[in-house]
Design an enzyme around this catalytic site. Structure first.
Site, PDB file in Angstrom:
ATOM      1  N   ASP A  25       0.813  -1.216   0.000  1.00  0.00           N
ATOM      2  CA  ASP A  25       0.000   0.000   0.000  1.00  0.00           C
ATOM      3  C   ASP A  25       0.849   1.269   0.000  1.00  0.00           C
ATOM      4  OD1 ASP A  25       0.966  -0.398   2.579  1.00  0.00           O
ATOM      5  OD2 ASP A  25      -1.001  -0.773   3.459  1.00  0.00           O
ATOM      6  N   ASP A  34      -6.810  -2.141  14.424  1.00  0.00           N
ATOM      7  CA  ASP A  34      -8.217  -2.449  14.127  1.00  0.00           C
ATOM      8  C   ASP A  34      -8.359  -3.760  13.348  1.00  0.00           C
ATOM      9  OD1 ASP A  34      -7.241  -1.792  11.653  1.00  0.00           O
ATOM     10  OD2 ASP A  34      -8.590  -0.108  11.291  1.00  0.00           O
ATOM     11  N   HIS A  74      -6.666  -4.652  10.622  1.00  0.00           N
ATOM     12  CA  HIS A  74      -6.478  -4.593   9.166  1.00  0.00           C
ATOM     13  C   HIS A  74      -5.199  -5.298   8.709  1.00  0.00           C
ATOM     14  CE1 HIS A  74      -4.306  -0.410   9.516  1.00  0.00           C
ATOM     15  NE2 HIS A  74      -3.425  -1.384   9.581  1.00  0.00           N
ATOM     16  N   GLU A  84      -9.475  -1.851   5.928  1.00  0.00           N
ATOM     17  CA  GLU A  84     -10.069  -1.482   7.210  1.00  0.00           C
ATOM     18  C   GLU A  84     -11.319  -2.318   7.475  1.00  0.00           C
ATOM     19  OE1 GLU A  84      -8.036   0.035   8.762  1.00  0.00           O
ATOM     20  OE2 GLU A  84      -7.649   2.104   8.217  1.00  0.00           O
TER      21      GLU A  84
HETATM   22  P1  PGA Z   1       2.669  -1.363  12.822  1.00  0.00           P
HETATM   23  O1  PGA Z   1       1.452  -1.264  11.814  1.00  0.00           O
HETATM   24  O2  PGA Z   1       3.562  -2.435  12.283  1.00  0.00           O
HETATM   25  O3  PGA Z   1       3.307  -0.022  12.785  1.00  0.00           O
HETATM   26  O4  PGA Z   1       2.086  -1.730  14.148  1.00  0.00           O
HETATM   27  C1  PGA Z   1       0.869  -2.424  11.322  1.00  0.00           C
HETATM   28  C2  PGA Z   1      -0.265  -2.080  10.383  1.00  0.00           C
HETATM   29  O5  PGA Z   1      -0.912  -1.036  10.525  1.00  0.00           O
HETATM   30  O6  PGA Z   1      -0.523  -2.898   9.485  1.00  0.00           O
END
Ligand code: PGA
Length: 264
Positions: free
Chosen positions: A67, A138, A140, A145
């Protein structure tokens, strides 16, 4: 799903790097799906070390990132292209033209076609051999999301309030966090031949348990990984602390050690 629990973040990162190293040695022109965020930083550090000290050769490796923030140019310090350059690409001998991160500056009227082409490029490259994933607070995976279709493809998505809050730590203020992103879909991710799913820290424990042991639901898009035939979840003890089937995961790990190959 195989679940491997390691004591520390460093051990978790090394375990993931070992799997990727084996793939590159077996298939030098393999296709890696890569993720950004804090979680895979240790993995990328270990891959850089393997390149420098053990001669791990990335010269034929192809990568596709999950992404990119919509509206950020590749040279913006918070863009995911910039993150990848800083945290991995500049430390290894990968060819720039073999690395792909969605372009967050593509015009709105061209987004659909651009996303279609991104998927086409993955197919042309032979599909993703191993996809690396983290998990958002959350639930994802990539920027899929809660509520994202489990059949979704690469597209323009809106970030959830929690994601905007979580990611504001990298920006001057919450207002500066982009509200939209280009993201591979859950359906795209599930087409990878193999998936390494990483999570560390207490903060992720509850959502990790939901993703691995809860019902498959678009409210926790990581739970869709339960539908994939070859996922290895590599967790540190904190992230694994709310899982219930620990004795089963340990049993599988021990059995695999005994027979010298993986079961799932
Ligand atoms: P993080 O983010 O590795 O910074 O915890 C993970 C994500 O949002 O997929």
């Amino acid at each position: 799903m195989r679940v491997i629990i390691k004591k520390t973040y460093e051990e978790m990162s090394k375990e993931a790097a070992k799997i990727i190293k084996e793939l590159i040695e077996r298939k030098p022109n393999c296709v890696l799906g890569l993720a950004t965020g804090s979680t895979p930083v240790g993995l990328y550090k270990e891959l850089i070390r393997m390149h420098r000290e053990e001669g791990l050769d990335f010269s034929q490796v192809i990568t596709f990132n999950l992404d990119e923030y919509y509206g950020l140019a590749p040279d913006h310090p918070q863009s995911y292209r910039y993150f990848m350059e800083e945290n991995l690409f500049k430390g290894i001998n990968i060819k720039k033209e073999n690395t792909h991160v969605p372009d967050g500056t593509v015009k709105l009227e061209e987004v659909e076609e651009y996303c279609r082409k991104y998927e086409e490029m993955i197919k042309q490259a032979g599909g993703i051999d191993i996809q690396v994933l983290g998990i958002g607070g959350d639930g994802h995976i990539a920027f899929n999301e809660p509520g994202s279709s489990l059949a979704s493809r690469t597209r323009l998505v809106a970030l959830d309030e929690q994601t905007i809050k979580d990611n504001s730590r990298f920006f001057e203020s919450e207002e500066e966090v982009p509200r939209f992103a280009l993201s591979m879909g859950v359906g795209t991710i599930l087409e990878a031949k193999e998936i390494i799913f990483l999570a560390n820290g207490k903060k992720k424990a509850e959502v990790v348990a939901k993703a691995i042991e809860g019902p498959v639901t678009s409210q926790i898009t990581a739970s869709a990984l339960q539908l994939h035939p070859k996922v290895t979840a590599i967790l540190d003890e904190e992230a694994a602390s709310q899982l219930k089937r620990i004795s089963y995961y340990k049993f599988v790990e021990e059995a695999e050690k005994k027979i010298g190959r993986r079961l799932y």
